[in-house]
Design a protein around this motif. Structure first.
Motif, PDB file in Angstrom:
ATOM      1  N   UNK A  98       0.827  -1.211   0.000  1.00 27.32           N
ATOM      2  CA  UNK A  98       0.000   0.000   0.000  1.00 27.32           C
ATOM      3  C   UNK A  98       0.858   1.256   0.000  1.00 27.32           C
ATOM      4  N   UNK A  99       1.916   1.250   0.804  1.00 29.46           N
ATOM      5  CA  UNK A  99       2.805   2.414   0.837  1.00 29.46           C
ATOM      6  C   UNK A  99       3.626   2.480  -0.449  1.00 29.46           C
ATOM      7  N   UNK A 100       4.085   1.320  -0.914  1.00 31.31           N
ATOM      8  CA  UNK A 100       4.898   1.271  -2.136  1.00 31.31           C
ATOM      9  C   UNK A 100       4.126   1.779  -3.347  1.00 31.31           C
ATOM     10  N   UNK A 101       2.805   1.555  -3.369  1.00 31.99           N
ATOM     11  CA  UNK A 101       1.986   2.021  -4.481  1.00 31.99           C
ATOM     12  C   UNK A 101       2.080   3.540  -4.623  1.00 31.99           C
ATOM     13  N   UNK A 102       1.991   4.251  -3.492  1.00 32.93           N
ATOM     14  CA  UNK A 102       2.095   5.710  -3.527  1.00 32.93           C
ATOM     15  C   UNK A 102       3.507   6.144  -3.909  1.00 32.93           C
ATOM     16  N   UNK A 103       4.499   5.444  -3.382  1.00 35.79           N
ATOM     17  CA  UNK A 103       5.899   5.794  -3.669  1.00 35.79           C
ATOM     18  C   UNK A 103       6.194   5.641  -5.159  1.00 35.79           C
ATOM     19  N   UNK A 104       5.706   4.561  -5.768  1.00 36.01           N
ATOM     20  CA  UNK A 104       5.938   4.346  -7.206  1.00 36.01           C
ATOM     21  C   UNK A 104       5.298   5.446  -8.040  1.00 36.01           C
ATOM     22  N   UNK A 105       4.104   5.872  -7.639  1.00 39.83           N
ATOM     23  CA  UNK A 105       3.415   6.909  -8.398  1.00 39.83           C
ATOM     24  C   UNK A 105       4.193   8.226  -8.402  1.00 39.83           C
ATOM     25  N   UNK A 106       4.865   8.517  -7.284  1.00 41.40           N
ATOM     26  CA  UNK A 106       5.550   9.801  -7.150  1.00 41.40           C
ATOM     27  C   UNK A 106       7.017   9.732  -7.583  1.00 41.40           C
ATOM     28  N   UNK A 107       7.696   8.618  -7.286  1.00 39.85           N
ATOM     29  CA  UNK A 107       9.150   8.570  -7.438  1.00 39.85           C
ATOM     30  C   UNK A 107       9.643   7.541  -8.454  1.00 39.85           C
ATOM     31  N   UNK A 108       8.763   7.000  -9.286  1.00 38.60           N
ATOM     32  CA  UNK A 108       9.176   5.914 -10.169  1.00 38.60           C
ATOM     33  C   UNK A 108      10.299   6.313 -11.135  1.00 38.60           C
ATOM     34  N   UNK A 109      10.408   7.612 -11.436  1.00 43.59           N
ATOM     35  CA  UNK A 109      11.470   8.059 -12.347  1.00 43.59           C
ATOM     36  C   UNK A 109      12.717   8.525 -11.601  1.00 43.59           C
ATOM     37  N   UNK A 110      12.638   8.542 -10.261  1.00 40.66           N
ATOM     38  CA  UNK A 110      13.753   9.090  -9.486  1.00 40.66           C
ATOM     39  C   UNK A 110      14.391   8.077  -8.540  1.00 40.66           C
ATOM     40  N   UNK A 111      13.730   6.951  -8.321  1.00 38.49           N
ATOM     41  CA  UNK A 111      14.254   5.957  -7.382  1.00 38.49           C
ATOM     42  C   UNK A 111      14.381   4.597  -8.047  1.00 38.49           C
ATOM     43  N   UNK A 112      15.458   3.910  -7.717  1.00 42.25           N
ATOM     44  CA  UNK A 112      15.592   2.525  -8.134  1.00 42.25           C
ATOM     45  C   UNK A 112      14.803   1.623  -7.208  1.00 42.25           C
ATOM     46  N   UNK A 113      14.713   0.327  -7.554  1.00 41.53           N
ATOM     47  CA  UNK A 113      13.909  -0.611  -6.790  1.00 41.53           C
ATOM     48  C   UNK A 113      14.393  -0.727  -5.353  1.00 41.53           C
ATOM     49  N   UNK A 114      15.709  -0.844  -5.146  1.00 42.33           N
ATOM     50  CA  UNK A 114      16.261  -0.976  -3.796  1.00 42.33           C
ATOM     51  C   UNK A 114      16.027   0.290  -2.973  1.00 42.33           C
ATOM     52  N   UNK A 115      16.244   1.436  -3.594  1.00 46.92           N
ATOM     53  CA  UNK A 115      16.045   2.701  -2.901  1.00 46.92           C
ATOM     54  C   UNK A 115      14.580   2.883  -2.515  1.00 46.92           C
ATOM     55  N   UNK A 116      13.675   2.452  -3.414  1.00 47.24           N
ATOM     56  CA  UNK A 116      12.249   2.557  -3.160  1.00 47.24           C
ATOM     57  C   UNK A 116      11.840   1.661  -1.984  1.00 47.24           C
ATOM     58  N   UNK A 117      12.397   0.451  -1.951  1.00 49.96           N
ATOM     59  CA  UNK A 117      12.106  -0.474  -0.856  1.00 49.96           C
ATOM     60  C   UNK A 117      12.566   0.099   0.475  1.00 49.96           C
ATOM     61  N   UNK A 118      13.755   0.665   0.502  1.00 57.50           N
ATOM     62  CA  UNK A 118      14.287   1.268   1.720  1.00 57.50           C
ATOM     63  C   UNK A 118      13.428   2.454   2.170  1.00 57.50           C
ATOM     64  N   UNK A 119      12.949   3.217   1.206  1.00 53.80           N
ATOM     65  CA  UNK A 119      12.130   4.390   1.523  1.00 53.80           C
ATOM     66  C   UNK A 119      10.787   3.972   2.123  1.00 53.80           C
TER      67      UNK A 119
END
Length: 287
Positions: A98-119
């Protein structure tokens, strides 16, 4: 000329109805600085949610408008995250998803998969929910789900966090815990928060300013109270603090007069203590 973080200027909002136009808001002027915590309070139907929806970009004002960091708000955007009374989590996704869904929508062009998971984990940690990352909303309590909703909003790194009675449906102990959590997060991140509440104690405890709305139709800002209490704030210590009691009584007096004396002929002095408690009980039922 000093620019404010967020400005509402001359906001009016009217809706078409079968009986003709209905003016919900009239001439709202409000400026909010970065990092400020502002609560909106007033009786049901006074336009609090309408104000929040204008800031969120979900409604376009009939007149006037909202400006955030020098740009007009005319549509929803990730720089304004909303936390509703209902957590609004996707029931088929885990807490992490649920949290990752929002993160992908906002940061998908700025974060890699590992960075997104950590965030995502970082924001779950802010609300003490990392232990439930793999659970679904139906497997956790309402208070825990609301924490996830807050984590999801924070993960978007919004300029403004908009909260519509975020703790209204929770029991008293859970609500107190989440209020303390929110205070800690807001102090750490210096987030700008606009929150609708019907809880006077919550407003005084959390806020830098309380914006009190007059009754609708054509509701407007009746009074603004600056809450000059040092942070961090401890609810137990503040309970008997004379300044806390003064702010609480000032808000209650405003609400009491708007409820019992809606005309301009409201009394100049508050009711006696026993009557004031009775009025508070009535307000608790009606707002």
């Amino acid at each position: 000329m000093t620019k404010h973080h967020l400005e509402l200027s001359g906001v009016e909002m009217s809706f078409d109805t079968p009986n003709g136009p209905f003016k919900a808001l009239d001439n709202i002027h409000l400026h909010i600085e970065r990092g400020e915590f502002v609560s909106l309070i007033g009786h049901s139907g006074c336009g609090k949610s309408t104000v929040l929806n204008v800031v969120a970009g979900l409604l376009q004002a009939t007149r006037g408008g909202c400006v955030l960091d020098g740009r007009e708000v005319n549509a929803p955007g990730p720089e304004r995250a909303v936390v509703f009374q209902n957590h609004s989590l996707m029931p088929w996704l885990t807490v992490f998803e649920n949290v990752a869904l929002a993160v992908r929508q906002v940061f998908r062009k700025r974060m890699g998969k590992r960075e997104m998971t950590d965030w995502v984990h970082h924001n779950l940690e802010l609300v003490n929910m990392t232990h439930a990352a793999d659970k679904r909303p139906g497997e956790i309590s309402g208070g825990m789900a609301q924490r996830v909703g807050i984590a999801r909003a924070l993960a978007m790194q919004p300029s403004v966090l908009l909260m519509d009675e975020p703790f209204g449906a929770l029991d008293a102990l859970t609500r107190a815990h989440l209020q303390d959590t929110l205070m800690g997060i807001q102090q750490e991140l210096n987030s700008t928060v606009i929150m609708i509440t019907h809880d006077v104690d919550e407003a005084v405890l959390l806020s830098d300013r309380i914006v009190m709305m007059t009754n609708g139709p054509a509701a407007t800002i009746g009074e603004i109270v600056d809450i000059d209490l040092a942070r961090p704030r401890d609810r137990v210590v503040l309970a008997d603090h004379p300044d806390y009691v003064h702010y609480r009584q000032r808000v209650l007096r405003f609400l009491y007069e708007k409820q019992v004396f809606p005309s301009e002929h409201a009394p100049q002095t508050p009711p006696e203590s026993s009557e004031r408690e009775t009025a508070t009980d009535v307000l608790a039922e009606e707002i």
